[in-house]
Design a protein around this motif. Structure first.
Motif, PDB file in Angstrom:
ATOM      1  N   ASN A 118      -5.699  -7.297  -3.202  1.00 61.19           N
ATOM      2  CA  ASN A 118      -5.831  -5.986  -2.544  1.00 61.19           C
ATOM      3  C   ASN A 118      -6.155  -4.876  -3.538  1.00 61.19           C
ATOM      4  O   ASN A 118      -6.636  -3.809  -3.149  1.00 61.19           O
ATOM      5  CB  ASN A 118      -4.531  -5.613  -1.818  1.00 61.19           C
ATOM      6  CG  ASN A 118      -4.358  -6.395  -0.532  1.00 61.19           C
ATOM      7  OD1 ASN A 118      -5.338  -6.737   0.119  1.00 61.19           O
ATOM      8  ND2 ASN A 118      -3.121  -6.697  -0.178  1.00 61.19           N
TER       9      ASN A 118
ATOM     10  N   ARG B 111      -9.449  -3.631  -0.530  1.00 61.14           N
ATOM     11  CA  ARG B 111      -8.427  -3.718   0.521  1.00 61.14           C
ATOM     12  C   ARG B 111      -8.622  -4.954   1.383  1.00 61.14           C
ATOM     13  O   ARG B 111      -9.716  -5.219   1.862  1.00 61.14           O
ATOM     14  CB  ARG B 111      -8.502  -2.484   1.440  1.00 61.14           C
ATOM     15  CG  ARG B 111      -7.620  -1.356   1.010  1.00 61.14           C
ATOM     16  CD  ARG B 111      -7.733  -0.216   1.991  1.00 61.14           C
ATOM     17  NE  ARG B 111      -9.109   0.187   2.198  1.00 61.14           N
ATOM     18  CZ  ARG B 111      -9.525   0.935   3.216  1.00 61.14           C
ATOM     19  NH1 ARG B 111      -8.675   1.362   4.112  1.00 61.14           N
ATOM     20  NH2 ARG B 111     -10.779   1.270   3.328  1.00 61.14           N
TER      21      ARG B 111
ATOM     22  N   ASP C 191       0.835  -1.210   0.000  1.00 62.86           N
ATOM     23  CA  ASP C 191       0.000   0.000   0.000  1.00 62.86           C
ATOM     24  C   ASP C 191       0.868   1.258   0.000  1.00 62.86           C
ATOM     25  O   ASP C 191       0.627   2.213  -0.732  1.00 62.86           O
ATOM     26  CB  ASP C 191      -0.879   0.055   1.259  1.00 62.86           C
ATOM     27  CG  ASP C 191      -2.108  -0.827   1.130  1.00 62.86           C
ATOM     28  OD1 ASP C 191      -2.341  -1.361   0.042  1.00 62.86           O
ATOM     29  OD2 ASP C 191      -2.829  -0.994   2.137  1.00 62.86           O
TER      30      ASP C 191
END
Ligand code: SF4
Ligand code: SF4
Length: 276
Positions: free
Chosen positions: A184, A188, A106
């Protein structure tokens, strides 16, 4: 010391995750290069001398397959079960290498694209996690082999690191980890929300946990920052921090500039633990 007191939960979580991941790398290095075997294994089954810890799901699978209650196995499962019983899914939020790698990817994505967050494209019912758990246990009983022991993404990370150090190679199963990380991009923590049987089992054990994130509705400004921060999309603004699936990761607590979300220890007589 004041500097330490001011650190956010996100800071402490990243620190614990990094140390936990470093341990996964260090163990095979110690075993292979220094023949230091006091500590062995990874987060499916890890031993410190005679002290042995076993992931509750892998332990349960072994019991279902062998149909035997092996004392040392039950003792090894006890601490993770007690931890989940009291503190919920803290393994997921603070230790699991899959969540750690997801957080790292991320951060890299944010650096590269400049986008703070991607949109959650597929929002499925949260009870799918229970289906994943039941399905996995049924399958284990039907085929008579501990499926998750071989294919658990959190376990695969440790196993692949071990394989890399000992045999200089990676196994094809490692692609499961890559697939989980790619999911993802759709939503998420897609795997953690809907598919991980270990997460499902820990959620079940955590139903009456003591440690919870609670909201003070009187000071909440409904800015939605906590909802955006929650990696599981639990909507802490609506009391999602009390769902059994909550990781107690603290991301929502940090996101709230008004201090409306806090950790609380102990049961609240007026509130019942939400399980969906
Ligand atoms: S749900 Fe599974 S993969 Fe996700 S953090 Fe928890 S144990 Fe790890
Ligand atoms: S509700 Fe808060 S503590 Fe729970 S998983 Fe979401 S961000 Fe983490």
């Amino acid at each position: 010391m004041l500097w330490l007191k001011k650190r956010s939960w996100n800071f402490w979580r990243l620190l614990v995750q990094t140390l936990s991941f470093a341990l996964l790398i260090t163990i095979p290095l110690l075993n292979y290069y220094l023949q230091f075997d006091f500590i062995q294994g990874w987060y499916q089954s890890i031993s410190f001398g005679d002290l042995w810890f076993v992931s509750p799901l892998e332990g349960l699978e072994r019991i279902l397959v062998t149909r035997e209650l092996y004392g040392p196995l039950l003792v090894g499962m006890a601490l993770p079960v007690v931890l989940a019983f009291l503190c919920g899914r803290v393994f997921c939020g603070w230790i699991c290498p899959i969540h750690y790698l997801s957080e790292l990817s991320d951060r890299i994505r944010r650096l590269v694209t400049g986008k703070k967050q991607i949109k959650d494209r597929w929002l499925l019912p949260r009870w799918l996690l229970w289906i994943a758990l039941i399905g996995e246990l049924l399958l284990t009983m039907i085929i008579g082999a501990p499926l998750f022991v071989f294919l658990s993404p959190p376990g695969l990370v440790g196993r692949e690191l071990m394989r890399l150090v000992f045999f200089n190679t990676l196994a094809i199963e490692g692609l499961v980890v890559v697939a989980v990380l790619l999911l993802n991009l759709i939503t998420r923590r897609f795997f953690c929300r809907y598919m991980c049987p270990l997460g499902g089992l820990l959620s079940l054990v955590a139903r009456r946990r003591k440690l919870r994130v609670v909201i003070d509705p009187t000071s909440c400004s409904h800015c939605n920052q906590c909802d955006k921060a929650c990696p599981l999309g639990l909507e802490p603004q609506q009391g999602g921090g009390e769902y059994s699936q909550c990781w107690n990761c603290g991301a929502c607590v940090d996101a709230c500039s008004r201090g409306s979300l806090t950790y609380r220890w102990g049961s609240d007589e007026k509130k019942t633990q939400k399980t969906n």
